[in-house]
Design a protein around this motif. Structure first.
Motif, short mmCIF file in Angstrom:
data_model
loop_
_atom_site.label_atom_id
_atom_site.label_comp_id
_atom_site.label_asym_id
_atom_site.label_seq_id
_atom_site.Cartn_x
_atom_site.Cartn_y
_atom_site.Cartn_z
N SER A 1 0.71 -1.13 0.00
CA SER A 1 -0.19 0.03 -0.16
C SER A 1 0.99 1.22 0.02
O SER A 1 0.48 2.27 -0.63
N LEU A 2 2.03 1.31 0.77
CA LEU A 2 2.73 2.50 0.76
C LEU A 2 3.45 3.02 -0.37
O LEU A 2 4.35 3.90 -0.36
N ARG A 3 3.33 1.85 -1.63
CA ARG A 3 3.95 2.26 -2.66
C ARG A 3 2.92 3.45 -3.24
O ARG A 3 3.32 4.05 -4.19
N THR A 4 1.94 3.47 -3.08
CA THR A 4 0.70 4.68 -3.19
C THR A 4 0.78 5.54 -2.35
O THR A 4 1.12 5.47 -1.03
N ALA A 5 -0.12 6.57 -2.61
CA ALA A 5 -0.36 7.58 -1.42
C ALA A 5 -1.87 8.21 -1.98
O ALA A 5 -2.31 7.77 -3.05
N GLY A 6 -2.28 9.19 -0.98
CA GLY A 6 -3.41 9.76 -1.11
C GLY A 6 -4.73 8.72 -1.67
O GLY A 6 -4.83 7.68 -0.81
N VAL A 7 -5.53 9.05 -2.44
CA VAL A 7 -6.93 8.27 -2.86
C VAL A 7 -6.55 6.75 -3.07
O VAL A 7 -6.89 5.84 -2.65
N TYR A 8 -5.34 6.70 -3.74
CA TYR A 8 -4.89 5.25 -4.07
C TYR A 8 -4.51 4.31 -2.78
O TYR A 8 -4.81 3.32 -2.95
N PHE A 9 -3.79 5.09 -1.87
CA PHE A 9 -3.53 4.54 -0.49
C PHE A 9 -5.09 4.01 0.06
O PHE A 9 -5.23 2.99 0.43
N ILE A 10 -6.00 4.92 0.07
CA ILE A 10 -7.31 4.78 0.56
C ILE A 10 -7.76 3.51 -0.01
O ILE A 10 -8.37 2.67 0.65
N MET A 11 -7.79 3.48 -1.46
CA MET A 11 -8.46 2.55 -2.19
C MET A 11 -7.99 1.04 -1.90
O MET A 11 -8.64 -0.10 -1.91
#
Lengths: 327, 228
Positions: free
Chosen positions: A120-130
């Motif tokens: 998950s931490l490879r992403t941020a913002g709304v992508y992390f939420i999703m």
């Protein structure tokens, strides 16, 4: 305005006073309600480590809550049916010992947080939420299809687990165990926030690239926060299952993730006792308004709107002022 | 011994090339001025050293190739940055800003506040409530808390009152004389740079166009290449 430290002390004293009052007035249900609030608060304090300190808006913390719950359910189920949890490659017996179950819940939740965090931490913002929501839904549907442990119907446990030297069947005793754990975790959270790790994590939330220039890897900082957060929420899940003597896939549901987040937003993001105030408010609304109407969530929604629009620091911020900037 | 060496370094922001051929070397204990007019690539060179942008060419720190390392790995080797615009952590107090960056070594809270007594007076104040000068002192202190072998100061006195600028320059001189720290300074104040720096490298349009001892930097050269 009340100083936040005084308010925190007051919140904890009130949280202890209500069930003590219930003991003297023979109101066991009030003690159960208080225990429910304490366990929800514990789950939210866990999420607040990731959300408040690390700025990680995890919409999948029910994963850890559910893992903790199922850790309790599975071990207690095998203990009461006198069957092993597994025999191959090595024998693992069921247990009714709370400390052992907590340890299993924390280790498995921590491991799950490590795996989910790494991805998950490879992403941020709304992508992390999703992506965190997606993990939650994966585990939710997995638990539904897990027929061995009740599938959609969940798993009932007929006895409360044991804690050395304490009769856990007495409601106030079980409350005391949960309350002590909550106080210890709040203390840990306070120490963590002021530790070099907590401060670096806070700094990484503000400007990740700047933190790198001090030799700190923001992803690693956030991953560690996510793991600690998952461990605490997992422990809350084990206690919640013990309180209800029942586990079901709803512990993994996105609604559960949302509720844990609501506790924090209601009480105050990054506020030490914000999650406790939020959880207590939620349980009180659930109890009092839930008795009046099945649609009590409408009132919860309205309160949440008011808090978000007019009380930036949540209910704690409203009472104690002194804004904690948080983006 | 050469601590930092950049050879034929080029870097771009997307399709826009900012550095074409930067060459510089700083030896241990040296204080080097990195000079040039606005937009000539000084700050981009700093970002390149800290691996905040991708670059080609050879970058070595203490004889080790750093061109493939991540930003935090370069910093861990001992490069401390005081960024342009201070960029302190606004929500944290002075002490918290310093602790957040701390790594073990001779520079600790006591030593930093000894260098900047103003920080001791403001220790519980949040960074966003400090004056520009105090924020700059905090930014330098924060970089020192990482116990760097090389300190990079990017426009550390820009936009500050003369009296504060003087305090900053005194601190830099103190760092040089008392600790022998290796420092790269980017600044436009010729007089102060001359007093503190041992050598200078001048950039023009992303290229190194002059390098030498500070004493060899004549007014003619500085007028032609820097415009001062």
């Amino acid at each position: 305005m009340i100083r936040e430290s005084n308010l925190n002390a007051l919140v904890l004293i009130l949280l202890l006073a209500v069930p003590l009052w219930a003991v003297f007035n023979d109101e066991p249900f009030t003690i159960t309600l208080a225990t429910r609030a304490v366990i929800f608060a514990l789950a939210a304090v866990g999420l607040n480590i990731a959300l408040g300190l690390g700025g990680l808006v995890s919409f999948g913390h029910a994963v850890f809550f559910g893992i903790g719950g199922y850790a309790m359910g599975i071990f207690a189920h095998h203990a009461q049916t006198y069957t092993p949890v597994m025999e191959v490659p090595f024998l693992i017996e069921g247990t009714k010992s709370m400390p052992v179950i907590w340890l299993v819940a924390m280790v498995t939740s921590g491991f799950a947080a490590l795996l989910i965090g790494l991805l998950s931490l490879r992403t941020a913002g709304v992508y992390f939420i999703m992506i965190t929501l997606a993990f939650g839904q994966m585990l939710y549907y997995f638990s539904i299809s897990w027929a061995t442990y009740g599938g959609e119907d969940g798993l009932s446990i007929y006895v409360r687990n044991e804690f050395p030297g304490v009769n856990t069947l007495v409601p106030i005793n079980f409350f005391a165990i949960c309350f002590v754990i909550l106080c210890l975790v709040v203390l840990l959270n306070a120490l963590l926030a002021k530790s070099p790790f907590g401060l670096a994590l806070n700094a990484a939330r503000q400007t990740p690239q700047r933190v790198q220039t001090f030799g700190l890897d923001p992803t690693r900082l956030k991953l560690l926060a996510f793991i600690i957060s998952g461990v605490v929420t997992g422990l809350a899940g084990a206690l919640f299952a013990d309180l209800n003597r029942f586990v079901s896939p709803t512990m993994f549901s996105w609604q559960m993730s949302g509720e844990i987040m609501i506790f924090i937003i209601l009480g105050g993001v990054a506020r030490l006792c914000g999650p406790i105030v939020g959880a207590v408010t939620f349980v009180m609304l659930e109890h009092f308004l839930g008795g009046l109407s099945d649609y009590w969530h409408i009132y919860l929604g309205a309160l949440l709107l008011i808090v978000v629009l007019f009380a930036r620091g949540g209910l704690v911020g409203l009472i104690s002022g002194r804004e904690i900037a948080h983006d | 011994m050469t601590l930092l060496k950049l050879e034929n370094v080029a870097a771009s922001y997307g399709s826009s090339k900012a550095l074409f051929d930067v060459n510089l070397a700083v030896s241990e204990g040296e204080v080097m001025a990195l000079m040039g007019r606005n937009g000539m690539g000084k700050s981009t060179t700093v970002k390149t050293i800290l691996r905040m942008i991708q670059a080609t060419g050879q970058l070595t720190f203490d004889g080790r190739d750093i061109s493939k390392l991540a930003s935090h790995q370069v910093a861990r080797l001992g490069v401390g940055l005081v960024p342009e615009g201070r960029r302190c952590f606004a929500d944290l107090s002075v002490t918290e800003n310093l602790i957040a960056a701390a790594r073990t070594g001779p520079w600790d809270l006591a030593r930093v506040t000894q260098l900047f007594p103003r920080l001791a007076e403001r220790k519980n104040q949040r960074a966003h409530s400090l004056s520009g000068g105090e924020q700059q002192m905090l930014a330098i202190g924060r970089a020192l808390m990482t116990n760097p072998r090389l300190l990079v100061l990017d426009e550390a006195t820009e936009g500050l009152a003369p009296i504060i600028r003087q305090e900053i320059w005194t601190a830099i001189a103190q760092l040089k004389s008392e600790t022998g720290m290796t420092i790269i300074v980017i600044d436009k104040s010729m007089a102060e740079l001359s007093a503190v720096c041992d050598k200078a490298t001048i950039l023009e349009r992303g290229k190194t166009v002059w390098t030498g001892a500070m004493t060899d930097l004549t007014p003619e050269i500085s007028h032609e290449l820097i415009g001062v």
